[in-house]
Design a protein around this motif. Sequence first.
Motif, PDB file in Angstrom:
ATOM      1  N   MET A  64       0.836  -1.195   0.000  1.00  0.00           N
ATOM      2  CA  MET A  64       0.000   0.000   0.000  1.00  0.00           C
ATOM      3  C   MET A  64       0.872   1.247   0.000  1.00  0.00           C
ATOM      4  SD  MET A  64      -2.966   1.136   2.690  1.00  0.00           S
ATOM      5  CE  MET A  64      -4.015  -0.205   2.139  1.00  0.00           C
ATOM      6  N   SER A  65       0.594   2.145  -0.924  1.00  0.00           N
ATOM      7  CA  SER A  65       1.327   3.406  -0.998  1.00  0.00           C
ATOM      8  C   SER A  65       0.377   4.541  -0.679  1.00  0.00           C
ATOM      9  CB  SER A  65       1.918   3.601  -2.400  1.00  0.00           C
ATOM     10  OG  SER A  65       0.909   3.612  -3.376  1.00  0.00           O
ATOM     11  N   ALA A  66       0.727   5.335   0.295  1.00  0.00           N
ATOM     12  CA  ALA A  66      -0.111   6.466   0.687  1.00  0.00           C
ATOM     13  C   ALA A  66       0.753   7.479   1.410  1.00  0.00           C
ATOM     14  CB  ALA A  66      -1.261   6.007   1.586  1.00  0.00           C
ATOM     15  N   GLN A  67       0.225   8.669   1.549  1.00  0.00           N
ATOM     16  CA  GLN A  67       0.944   9.691   2.280  1.00  0.00           C
ATOM     17  C   GLN A  67       1.042   9.298   3.744  1.00  0.00           C
ATOM     18  OE1 GLN A  67      -1.171  13.320   1.611  1.00  0.00           O
ATOM     19  NE2 GLN A  67      -0.688  13.404  -0.569  1.00  0.00           N
ATOM     20  N   SER A  68       2.096   9.764   4.392  1.00  0.00           N
ATOM     21  CA  SER A  68       2.291   9.440   5.802  1.00  0.00           C
ATOM     22  C   SER A  68       1.285  10.185   6.656  1.00  0.00           C
ATOM     23  CB  SER A  68       3.719   9.811   6.231  1.00  0.00           C
ATOM     24  OG  SER A  68       3.938  11.197   6.051  1.00  0.00           O
ATOM     25  N   GLY A  69       1.048   9.646   7.862  1.00  0.00           N
ATOM     26  CA  GLY A  69       0.155  10.314   8.788  1.00  0.00           C
ATOM     27  C   GLY A  69      -1.279   9.846   8.669  1.00  0.00           C
ATOM     28  N   VAL A  70      -2.195  10.768   8.904  1.00  0.00           N
ATOM     29  CA  VAL A  70      -3.619  10.454   8.934  1.00  0.00           C
ATOM     30  C   VAL A  70      -4.126   9.856   7.629  1.00  0.00           C
ATOM     31  CG1 VAL A  70      -5.922  11.392   9.243  1.00  0.00           C
ATOM     32  CG2 VAL A  70      -4.064  12.167  10.719  1.00  0.00           C
ATOM     33  N   PRO A  71      -3.740  10.366   6.440  1.00  0.00           N
ATOM     34  CA  PRO A  71      -4.239   9.745   5.205  1.00  0.00           C
ATOM     35  C   PRO A  71      -3.899   8.267   5.106  1.00  0.00           C
ATOM     36  CG  PRO A  71      -3.287  11.886   4.732  1.00  0.00           C
ATOM     37  CD  PRO A  71      -2.960  11.578   6.162  1.00  0.00           C
ATOM     38  N   ALA A  72      -2.707   7.880   5.523  1.00  0.00           N
ATOM     39  CA  ALA A  72      -2.311   6.477   5.460  1.00  0.00           C
ATOM     40  C   ALA A  72      -3.151   5.638   6.415  1.00  0.00           C
ATOM     41  CB  ALA A  72      -0.827   6.339   5.799  1.00  0.00           C
ATOM     42  N   ILE A  73      -3.415   6.165   7.604  1.00  0.00           N
ATOM     43  CA  ILE A  73      -4.215   5.434   8.591  1.00  0.00           C
ATOM     44  C   ILE A  73      -5.636   5.244   8.084  1.00  0.00           C
ATOM     45  CG2 ILE A  73      -5.164   5.540  10.922  1.00  0.00           C
ATOM     46  CD1 ILE A  73      -2.645   7.030  11.769  1.00  0.00           C
TER      47      ILE A  73
END
Length: 232
Positions: free
Chosen positions: A173-182
Amino acid sequence: MSFEAPLPPYNFTDPTATFFSASCIDLLLIELVPLVQRMAESAPTLEFPTPSYARSAPAADSTSPAASPPDSSASQPPAATATATTVETISDEEATREDIYTRLENLGYKVGIGLVERFSRDRSRFTDNLDVIKFLCKDIWHLVFRKQIDNLKTNHRGVYVLTDMTFRPLIRMSAQSGVPAIARAAPFLQFPCGVIRGALSAMGVNAQVTAETPGLPGAVFQITTVNKNPSG
């Protein structure tokens, strides 16, 4: 089930044992959330009604004065109308999210029951909840995710915390760090929560299971047991 090499608890004497590519389970876990999202939108059931955002409003007859309801927004200031619309949108999104989470958890619950019924039948009876949790962390986790849980903690009062530092459904899974990833990872943790709850239920332990990710690709599962000891 699928293994690179047959390992316990695989039963070599089981004539019904079948194998498939090890990548199949990874692809299933990746595609399961989009699949359930499509199911929730296009194939609602009595147990899972159509989300409100997907319901089509009945067409009004523009030629009939009675078909045109009074414009209630005309008597409200624009700010109040915008606020009401925003609240309604948020409520719809929450209902849809809960619907999807429930579907995923229920699917995992059935899988967890099936796994335990097949792979624990030749084992001796579990004596306490800790033995059940250890079997889950070692054998069942390896069957599904091809590794054991990295860390197990308990307060010895019915609460167990399982930590998987490289949880397979989140590895790619690739996503921005922080809240968006969660937020992005949250739906992918519901199916495993169901697997855990179903496996424990099949071993006589009623429990509530929640999960979160402290950071990709890690995952933490908290199990809160209801009954004191397994029944079988």
